[in-house]
Motif scaffolding. Structure first.
Motif, PDB file in Angstrom:
ATOM      1  N   LYS A 127       0.833  -1.212   0.000  1.00 32.20           N
ATOM      2  CA  LYS A 127       0.000   0.000   0.000  1.00 32.20           C
ATOM      3  C   LYS A 127       0.862   1.255   0.000  1.00 32.20           C
ATOM      4  CE  LYS A 127      -3.785  -2.368   2.381  1.00 32.20           C
ATOM      5  NZ  LYS A 127      -4.500  -2.541   3.672  1.00 32.20           N
ATOM      6  N   GLN A 128       1.937   1.219   0.788  1.00 33.91           N
ATOM      7  CA  GLN A 128       2.867   2.356   0.826  1.00 33.91           C
ATOM      8  C   GLN A 128       3.445   2.637  -0.556  1.00 33.91           C
ATOM      9  OE1 GLN A 128       6.089   1.904   3.695  1.00 33.91           O
ATOM     10  NE2 GLN A 128       7.454   3.171   2.458  1.00 33.91           N
ATOM     11  N   ALA A 129       3.842   1.575  -1.254  1.00 36.62           N
ATOM     12  CA  ALA A 129       4.439   1.731  -2.583  1.00 36.62           C
ATOM     13  C   ALA A 129       3.430   2.283  -3.583  1.00 36.62           C
ATOM     14  CB  ALA A 129       4.987   0.394  -3.065  1.00 36.62           C
ATOM     15  N   TYR A 130       2.227   1.717  -3.592  1.00 41.76           N
ATOM     16  CA  TYR A 130       1.207   2.208  -4.523  1.00 41.76           C
ATOM     17  C   TYR A 130       0.815   3.650  -4.200  1.00 41.76           C
ATOM     18  CZ  TYR A 130       0.452  -2.532  -6.397  1.00 41.76           C
ATOM     19  OH  TYR A 130       0.608  -3.759  -7.015  1.00 41.76           O
ATOM     20  N   ASP A 131       0.721   3.978  -2.919  1.00 43.32           N
ATOM     21  CA  ASP A 131       0.391   5.357  -2.532  1.00 43.32           C
ATOM     22  C   ASP A 131       1.467   6.334  -2.990  1.00 43.32           C
ATOM     23  OD1 ASP A 131      -1.951   4.549  -1.346  1.00 43.32           O
ATOM     24  OD2 ASP A 131      -1.160   4.558   0.709  1.00 43.32           O
ATOM     25  N   ALA A 132       2.719   5.850  -3.062  1.00 42.96           N
ATOM     26  CA  ALA A 132       3.827   6.702  -3.501  1.00 42.96           C
ATOM     27  C   ALA A 132       3.941   6.767  -5.023  1.00 42.96           C
ATOM     28  CB  ALA A 132       5.138   6.202  -2.903  1.00 42.96           C
ATOM     29  N   GLY A 133       3.023   6.082  -5.726  1.00 46.04           N
ATOM     30  CA  GLY A 133       2.994   6.177  -7.176  1.00 46.04           C
ATOM     31  C   GLY A 133       3.563   4.995  -7.924  1.00 46.04           C
ATOM     32  N   ALA A 134       3.805   3.891  -7.233  1.00 51.00           N
ATOM     33  CA  ALA A 134       4.362   2.718  -7.921  1.00 51.00           C
ATOM     34  C   ALA A 134       3.396   2.203  -8.985  1.00 51.00           C
ATOM     35  CB  ALA A 134       4.677   1.614  -6.927  1.00 51.00           C
ATOM     36  N   ASP A 135       3.930   1.962 -10.171  1.00 51.33           N
ATOM     37  CA  ASP A 135       3.151   1.358 -11.258  1.00 51.33           C
ATOM     38  C   ASP A 135       3.292  -0.157 -11.261  1.00 51.33           C
ATOM     39  OD1 ASP A 135       2.267   3.846 -12.790  1.00 51.33           O
ATOM     40  OD2 ASP A 135       4.439   4.145 -12.665  1.00 51.33           O
ATOM     41  N   LEU A 136       4.378  -0.649 -10.645  1.00 55.92           N
ATOM     42  CA  LEU A 136       4.667  -2.087 -10.630  1.00 55.92           C
ATOM     43  C   LEU A 136       5.398  -2.422  -9.344  1.00 55.92           C
ATOM     44  CD1 LEU A 136       4.950  -4.917 -12.088  1.00 55.92           C
ATOM     45  CD2 LEU A 136       7.165  -4.077 -12.911  1.00 55.92           C
ATOM     46  N   LEU A 137       4.993  -3.524  -8.692  1.00 54.47           N
ATOM     47  CA  LEU A 137       5.744  -4.091  -7.579  1.00 54.47           C
ATOM     48  C   LEU A 137       6.500  -5.303  -8.103  1.00 54.47           C
ATOM     49  CD1 LEU A 137       3.158  -3.934  -4.637  1.00 54.47           C
ATOM     50  CD2 LEU A 137       4.708  -2.163  -5.503  1.00 54.47           C
ATOM     51  N   MET A 138       7.787  -5.380  -7.774  1.00 54.04           N
ATOM     52  CA  MET A 138       8.653  -6.414  -8.327  1.00 54.04           C
ATOM     53  C   MET A 138       9.270  -7.273  -7.233  1.00 54.04           C
ATOM     54  SD  MET A 138       9.197  -7.137 -11.469  1.00 54.04           S
ATOM     55  CE  MET A 138      10.716  -7.989 -11.075  1.00 54.04           C
ATOM     56  N   ASP A 139       9.714  -8.466  -7.627  1.00 53.92           N
ATOM     57  CA  ASP A 139      10.461  -9.440  -6.838  1.00 53.92           C
ATOM     58  C   ASP A 139       9.521 -10.248  -5.946  1.00 53.92           C
ATOM     59  OD1 ASP A 139      13.655  -9.823  -6.180  1.00 53.92           O
ATOM     60  OD2 ASP A 139      12.374 -10.430  -4.531  1.00 53.92           O
ATOM     61  N   VAL A 140       9.082  -9.692  -4.826  1.00 56.23           N
ATOM     62  CA  VAL A 140       7.998 -10.276  -4.014  1.00 56.23           C
ATOM     63  C   VAL A 140       8.239 -11.762  -3.736  1.00 56.23           C
ATOM     64  CG1 VAL A 140       5.489 -10.455  -3.757  1.00 56.23           C
ATOM     65  CG2 VAL A 140       6.445  -8.626  -5.153  1.00 56.23           C
ATOM     66  N   GLN A 141       9.259 -12.063  -2.967  1.00 58.28           N
ATOM     67  CA  GLN A 141       9.564 -13.451  -2.639  1.00 58.28           C
ATOM     68  C   GLN A 141       8.780 -13.929  -1.436  1.00 58.28           C
ATOM     69  OE1 GLN A 141      13.491 -15.073  -3.009  1.00 58.28           O
ATOM     70  NE2 GLN A 141      14.287 -13.095  -3.668  1.00 58.28           N
ATOM     71  N   ASN A 142       8.829 -15.253  -1.212  1.00 56.20           N
ATOM     72  CA  ASN A 142       8.202 -15.919  -0.076  1.00 56.20           C
ATOM     73  C   ASN A 142       6.695 -16.017  -0.311  1.00 56.20           C
ATOM     74  OD1 ASN A 142       6.741 -16.158   2.454  1.00 56.20           O
ATOM     75  ND2 ASN A 142       8.699 -15.897   3.493  1.00 56.20           N
ATOM     76  N   ALA A 143       6.165 -17.233  -0.240  1.00 54.79           N
ATOM     77  CA  ALA A 143       4.764 -17.469  -0.599  1.00 54.79           C
ATOM     78  C   ALA A 143       3.766 -16.621   0.195  1.00 54.79           C
ATOM     79  CB  ALA A 143       4.442 -18.961  -0.452  1.00 54.79           C
ATOM     80  N   PRO A 144       3.845 -16.574   1.532  1.00 49.57           N
ATOM     81  CA  PRO A 144       2.866 -15.747   2.254  1.00 49.57           C
ATOM     82  C   PRO A 144       2.943 -14.270   1.878  1.00 49.57           C
ATOM     83  CG  PRO A 144       3.971 -17.253   3.761  1.00 49.57           C
ATOM     84  CD  PRO A 144       4.717 -17.315   2.464  1.00 49.57           C
TER      85      PRO A 144
END
Length: 397
Positions: A88-105
């Motif tokens: 949410k912090q990233a999207y609120d700051a204007g992120a168009d894409l979230l990358m990497d995102v490891q670990n299943a949970p």
């Protein structure tokens, strides 16, 4: 004059749109969310994944649609509870894409936020099959591999050999361990093999001598260790040290883990999504990465970060916008080959990014032709058979 006015009026909207786009200097933002705490997960992707993402942006030219591209990084500390807030912090700051995102949970939590916000996220390190099955999302792509693809490819390769018929599992007494046994067993039996015993072990990292000796007495062809994280290192190393006359395999093989444990993994055979010395193209990119990382070779997750970033930027350019729905239309069904993926496709039905996998055997340190050259590639598993399609995904279009 009337003709001139009509032409001018007809061209004006396009001209204004072009001028607006040219004037739009709002950065296109990519936020890498990963563990960056100098541990096993940081080594698998972490800060190196951030660097690989930045390499992709630099190679792309640093801009798209006339706008600068900015790469941000957030540390999730490998704590799933922190993941939704970071997304949410990233999207609120204007992120168009979230990358990497490891670990299943973590990946599953971020997928839910991406779906709520109707923004894109790509995981290059999670193993969870749920991401493209029961928990699939229009706004989430699963890149590189999943547990089902790796385990079935490994079991299929080993069980079809004359020396791969009798299997013993040493598996974590958890959903992860039990699922691994359940996934690999049908491939074993399909080739005329059998599972002669499964040892379900508690969540600890030592004390396996009795289990290993009991396994040795069963005279298996294959010992499959199905654990995660540091426990996998410990049990695989214990089996290797015991010199059991069997091929050792595991659910997930990471180059960075072999770099850390070294001969504890010697002789192990397992499927992997990529290897830095796979071919000339992979080697050339890996040489560039290593030159900036004191000779350390990239992992599959770090190479996938570079590849996925590049493919997303190409889709943004093709779509003419960073709007998630438009980019999804450009990505779904897209086929490609690059330094990471061969015969690859963004599968529209479940958002798995499929590609060829490789069966690797880990060399002993005395046999390394050069530093970090741990793998000997034994076989290629075609993309069409490597990633079976599940039936649980109900992709909302």
């Amino acid at each position: 004059m009337k003709v001139l006015l009509l032409v001018t009026c007809a061209l004006a909207p396009a001209a204004w749109a072009g001028a607006a786009q040219a004037a739009d200097q709002t950065p296109v933002r990519i936020t890498v969310i990963s563990d960056q705490d100098d541990d096993i997960y940081d080594a698998r992707a972490g800060r190196g994944g951030v660097d690989a993402t930045k390499m992709a942006v630099e190679d792309f030219g640093g801009t798209v649609l006339g706008r600068p591209i900015v790469v941000d990084a957030l540390n999730d500390h490998n704590k799933p509870a922190e993941a939704p807030g970071l997304a949410k912090q990233a999207y609120d700051a204007g992120a168009d894409l979230l990358m990497d995102v490891q670990n299943a949970p973590i990946a599953l939590a971020i997928s839910k936020v991406a779906t709520e916000r109707k923004k894109l996220a790509i995981s290059t390190g999670s193993a969870s099959p749920a991401l493209t099955r029961g928990e699939c999302s229009r706004y989430f792509y699963h890149y590189s591999f999943d547990l089902t693809a790796i385990e079935t490819s490994t079991a299929d390769y080993l069980a079809q050999t004359a020396q791969g018929k009798r299997w013993v599992f040493i598996a974590d007494d958890s959903g992860f361990g039990r699922a691994g046994v359940a996934t690999m067993t049908p491939k074993i039996t399909a080739h005329g093999g059998e599972v002669i015993k499964t040892f379900l072990t508690p969540a600890k990292e030592d004390g396996y001598a009795d289990v290993i000796e009991e396994a040795r007495a069963l005279k298996p062809d294959v010992i499959a260790v199905i654990n995660a994280g540091a426990k996998d290192d410990a049990v695989v190393s214990a089996v290797t040290k015991a010199k059991v006359s069997a091929t050792t395999t595991t659910a997930l093989l990471y180059l960075s883990d072999v770099d850390r444990v070294k001969d504890g993994y010697a002789g192990l055979v397992a499927a992997v999504p990529w290897y830095w010395n796979l071919d000339k193209e992979a080697r050339a990119w890996s040489d560039r990465f290593a030159a900036a990382h004191n000779g350390l070779r990239p992992t599959a997750a770090q190479a996938a970060d570079y590849s996925a970033t590049t493919q997303w930027l190409n889709a943004v350019r093709s779509a003419g916008t960073t709007d998630a729905d438009a980019v999804i239309r450009a990505l779904d069904g897209h086929t490609f080959n690059d330094m990471f993926a061969r015969n690859a496709e963004f599968r529209a039905s479940d958002h798995m990014v499929v590609h060829d996998l490789y069966v690797a055997k880990v060399r002993a340190s005395a046999d390394l032709p050069e530093p970090h050259a741990w793998y000997s590639i034994l076989s290629t598993v075609a993309a069409a058979s490597a990633f079976p399609v599940g039936t649980e995904c109900r992709m909302t279009q």
